[in-house]
Design a protein around this motif. Structure first.
Motif, PDB file in Angstrom:
ATOM      1  N   GLU A 259       0.839  -1.193   0.000  1.00 58.51           N
ATOM      2  CA  GLU A 259       0.000   0.000   0.000  1.00 58.51           C
ATOM      3  C   GLU A 259       0.878   1.248   0.000  1.00 58.51           C
ATOM      4  N   LEU A 260       0.358   2.312  -0.570  1.00 57.13           N
ATOM      5  CA  LEU A 260       1.077   3.576  -0.568  1.00 57.13           C
ATOM      6  C   LEU A 260       0.989   4.240   0.800  1.00 57.13           C
ATOM      7  N   GLY A 261       2.017   4.985   1.154  1.00 50.93           N
ATOM      8  CA  GLY A 261       1.992   5.758   2.379  1.00 50.93           C
ATOM      9  C   GLY A 261       1.196   7.044   2.195  1.00 50.93           C
ATOM     10  N   PRO A 262       1.235   7.932   3.175  1.00 51.87           N
ATOM     11  CA  PRO A 262       0.520   9.207   3.072  1.00 51.87           C
ATOM     12  C   PRO A 262       0.994  10.017   1.872  1.00 51.87           C
ATOM     13  N   ALA A 263       0.136  10.914   1.393  1.00 53.20           N
ATOM     14  CA  ALA A 263       0.466  11.760   0.252  1.00 53.20           C
ATOM     15  C   ALA A 263       1.780  12.489   0.491  1.00 53.20           C
ATOM     16  N   LYS A 264       2.594  12.578  -0.563  1.00 53.39           N
ATOM     17  CA  LYS A 264       3.907  13.194  -0.416  1.00 53.39           C
ATOM     18  C   LYS A 264       4.402  13.672  -1.778  1.00 53.39           C
ATOM     19  N   ILE A 265       5.271  14.688  -1.743  1.00 52.61           N
ATOM     20  CA  ILE A 265       5.901  15.196  -2.958  1.00 52.61           C
ATOM     21  C   ILE A 265       7.382  14.861  -2.899  1.00 52.61           C
ATOM     22  N   HIS A 266       7.885  14.244  -3.931  1.00 50.79           N
ATOM     23  CA  HIS A 266       9.276  13.804  -4.008  1.00 50.79           C
ATOM     24  C   HIS A 266       9.981  14.671  -5.048  1.00 50.79           C
ATOM     25  N   LEU A 267      10.835  15.567  -4.573  1.00 51.00           N
ATOM     26  CA  LEU A 267      11.529  16.511  -5.447  1.00 51.00           C
ATOM     27  C   LEU A 267      12.948  16.044  -5.720  1.00 51.00           C
ATOM     28  N   ILE A 268      13.265  15.839  -6.990  1.00 48.55           N
ATOM     29  CA  ILE A 268      14.636  15.530  -7.398  1.00 48.55           C
ATOM     30  C   ILE A 268      15.277  16.835  -7.833  1.00 48.55           C
ATOM     31  N   ASP A 269      16.241  17.288  -7.037  1.00 49.02           N
ATOM     32  CA  ASP A 269      16.894  18.567  -7.276  1.00 49.02           C
ATOM     33  C   ASP A 269      17.882  18.451  -8.430  1.00 49.02           C
TER      34      ASP A 269
ATOM     35  N   VAL B 270       6.014  13.257  -8.080  1.00 45.01           N
ATOM     36  CA  VAL B 270       7.452  13.353  -8.333  1.00 45.01           C
ATOM     37  C   VAL B 270       7.684  14.591  -9.187  1.00 45.01           C
ATOM     38  N   ALA B 271       8.606  15.430  -8.755  1.00 48.69           N
ATOM     39  CA  ALA B 271       8.984  16.623  -9.511  1.00 48.69           C
ATOM     40  C   ALA B 271      10.494  16.612  -9.722  1.00 48.69           C
ATOM     41  N   VAL B 272      10.918  16.874 -10.946  1.00 53.08           N
ATOM     42  CA  VAL B 272      12.346  16.964 -11.257  1.00 53.08           C
ATOM     43  C   VAL B 272      12.614  18.364 -11.778  1.00 53.08           C
ATOM     44  N   GLY B 273      13.494  19.088 -11.093  1.00 49.57           N
ATOM     45  CA  GLY B 273      13.800  20.449 -11.516  1.00 49.57           C
ATOM     46  C   GLY B 273      14.722  21.135 -10.530  1.00 49.57           C
ATOM     47  N   ASP B 274      14.863  22.429 -10.692  1.00 48.67           N
ATOM     48  CA  ASP B 274      15.763  23.228  -9.856  1.00 48.67           C
ATOM     49  C   ASP B 274      15.147  23.424  -8.481  1.00 48.67           C
TER      50      ASP B 274
ATOM     51  N   LYS C 205       3.269  24.224  -1.108  1.00 53.67           N
ATOM     52  CA  LYS C 205       1.864  24.616  -1.043  1.00 53.67           C
ATOM     53  C   LYS C 205       0.936  23.411  -1.200  1.00 53.67           C
ATOM     54  N   TYR C 206       1.483  22.317  -1.773  1.00 59.16           N
ATOM     55  CA  TYR C 206       0.632  21.172  -2.120  1.00 59.16           C
ATOM     56  C   TYR C 206       0.902  19.934  -1.279  1.00 59.16           C
ATOM     57  N   GLY C 207       1.803  20.032  -0.300  1.00 58.02           N
ATOM     58  CA  GLY C 207       2.034  18.886   0.564  1.00 58.02           C
ATOM     59  C   GLY C 207       3.449  18.810   1.089  1.00 58.02           C
ATOM     60  N   SER C 208       3.705  17.762   1.848  1.00 53.98           N
ATOM     61  CA  SER C 208       5.023  17.520   2.424  1.00 53.98           C
ATOM     62  C   SER C 208       6.016  17.166   1.319  1.00 53.98           C
TER      63      SER C 208
ATOM     64  N   ASP D 259      -5.515  11.142  -0.424  1.00 50.95           N
ATOM     65  CA  ASP D 259      -4.765  10.969   0.820  1.00 50.95           C
ATOM     66  C   ASP D 259      -3.472  10.190   0.603  1.00 50.95           C
ATOM     67  N   HIS D 260      -3.368   9.514  -0.555  1.00 49.83           N
ATOM     68  CA  HIS D 260      -2.174   8.725  -0.858  1.00 49.83           C
ATOM     69  C   HIS D 260      -1.531   9.137  -2.181  1.00 49.83           C
TER      70      HIS D 260
END
Length: 345
Positions: free
Chosen positions: A131-141, A313-317, A327-330, A308-309
């Motif tokens: 199962e997926l964990g809580p909603a999250k944003i994963h940023l690749i710098d 994934v965001a890739v950028g600067d 603004k949209y989550g952890s 909720d889950h």
């Protein structure tokens, strides 16, 4: 079929009598590592790699490419052992589409592969996806990037789940083509991107619904707002009749065009066999799509697009994106090798 016997003979020789020379393997390793290095320079690859990792955790589906260390560890003996274990006629499928006569093809196959010995093949056990964990944003710098690759989604269902057809229709409406809501919103209306799409996958383990786009860095905030808006809209509002019927007609029309392609027909046969689908599955597929209702589409959206889950994934600067994404989550920050970084500017 003039050259069928010749081609089949060459094909059979590769299957039945392969060679795994050290020299050829070394060349292959060099190419694979170079290709992997090139892939890792592409933000789209980094996004999909992280998305798979986030979706599947310790599941085998989390890995989309072997590491250089794994590639270097391969030996001719390992390849030969794998071949002798799994390349058996009782573990194989031969599919053919064309102007052929089954009796003739069967005779040729028996002549060509008749000496291929059966063998005990270890059972493949595919683990259940977790199962997926809580909603999250994963940023690749990725410092100095001039655009942001966004990929978001949810785990959904296995291929044989009865909800699969309804998910196909729902996905078509959201972003399954240039007439989908994501494309019309983010490209045609807002001008944020050249394209924005969604897709649904399903296997012998749970697949995923995913939406993706590439936008200019300075409109990342706006793109995130619209992506969230479209996910919420398909959940909260029943699709208007005309839009809904157009989406179903597009799926059915696309399927009819596929029937003109031998490759598509071949893939349909293989899919039916791999997943033990009914013999008439593709014969009645258009009717099954046509039977999906607006309520069906909204029901599967509410069931599987669980905010909720939601994993993003965001890739950028990172310096330019971190505040907007918060603004949209952890937010969790990684470097381009997938290693954690402090979530600070």
């Amino acid at each position: 079929m003039d050259n069928f016997d010749q081609v089949m003979g060459l094909f059979a020789d590769v299957i039945l009598h392969p060679s795994f020379s050290q020299d050829e393997l070394n060349k292959l390793k060099t190419r694979m590592i170079a290709q992997l290095r090139m892939a890792r320079s592409q933000p789209s690859f980094l996004a999909y790699e992280m998305f798979s990792r986030v979706m599947y955790g310790e599941h085998p589906a989390a890995r989309i490419a072997p590491s250089p260390e794994v590639i270097q560890s391969l030996t001719p003996e390992m390849l030969s052992q794998f071949h002798s274990t799994y390349y058996r006629p009782n573990n194989a499928m031969f599919a053919i589409v064309g102007d052929v006569k089954p009796a003739e093809i069967t005779a040729k196959l028996e002549k060509t592969f008749g000496s291929w010995p059966r063998g005990d093949v270890p059972a493949t056990v595919i683990p259940k996806a977790g199962e997926l964990g809580p909603a999250k944003i994963h940023l690749i710098d990725r410092p100095a990037s001039v655009q942001t690759n966004l990929l978001l989604g949810f785990l959904t269902i296995e291929r044989t789940d009865p909800d699969y057809t309804a998910l196909e229709v729902m996905n078509r409406i959201v972003g399954g083509g240039p007439s989908g809501r994501l494309f019309m919103n983010l490209r045609e209306d807002k001008g944020y991107t050249y394209g924005a799409y969604s897709s649904v996958s399903a296997f012998k383990y749970r697949g995923a619904f995913q939406a993706n786009t590439e936008v200019r860095t300075n409109v990342t905030d706006g793109a995130m707002k619209e992506l969230f808006y479209e996910i919420k809209r398909i959940r909260d509002e029943k699709v208007p009749v005309e839009e809904f019927e157009n989406a179903k007609r597009a799926i059915i029309g696309g399927f009819a065009l596929q029937l003109e392609s031998p490759q598509a027909l071949l893939q349909n046969i293989i899919t039916q066999k791999l997943y033990s689908l009914p013999a008439d599955y593709w014969d009645i597929y258009p009717q099954k799509i046509a039977a999906i209702t607006q309520d069906d589409a909204q029901r599967v959206a509410q069931k599987y697009l669980d905010l909720d889950h939601l994993q993003v994934v965001a890739v950028g600067d990172g310096k330019q994106l971190l505040d907007a994404l918060r603004k949209y989550g952890s937010v969790v920050v990684y470097d381009t090798e997938g290693k954690l970084k402090p979530a600070t500017q």
